[in-house]
Design a protein around this motif. Sequence first.
Motif: not given
Length: 142
Positions: A38-46, A84-89, A95-102
Motif C-alpha cells: 500500500f505504501q509503495s503505491i502511495g496509500i498509507p500503510g495502516f 483509481i490507485y491500482v487498476k486504472l493504468p 495489459n501485460e503488466e496487470g489485470a484491468g478494472y472490469e
Amino acid sequence: MNKQEIGTFLLRVMLGVTFFMHGLSKFQGGLDNISGWFQSIGIPGFMAYAVATIEVAGGIALIVGLGTRIISVLFACILAGAIIYVKLPAGFMGNEEGAGYEMDLMLMVLALHLVLNGSRFLSLDSKLLTYKKGQESKSIAS
C-alpha cells in the motif's frame, strides 16, 4: 417473496463471499506485506489493516444480511480506491503488466445495487427490523 428478492439475495451472498475471501487472503499473506505494498503505491500503510478488516467482517455481515447497505457503501469505496490507485493504468481489460478494472467495476456496481435496494430476503436485518417494529408497536399500544 419474489424473483427479484431471490436474485438480490444471491448477489449479496456472492459479494460477501468474494470480499471475505479477498480479506482472508490479505491476512494469510501477512498484513505487514500488504501494508508495505500500500505504501509503495502511495496509500498509507495502516489502510491495509482497515481494508482487510472491512473485507473479512463486511463479507461475513453481507452473507448473513447484517448492515447490507452500510457494508456495501464501504465495499464501493474500497473498489473505487482499487480502480483509481491500482487498476486504472492497466485499462479496462488489463495489459501485460496487470489485470484491468472490469471486475472491480462490476463488483462496485453490484455493491451500489445493494446500497440502493437493500436485501431483506434471508437477512438478519429483516429479522431485527421486524423485532424493533414489534417492540415499538407494543410500546405505543401500552
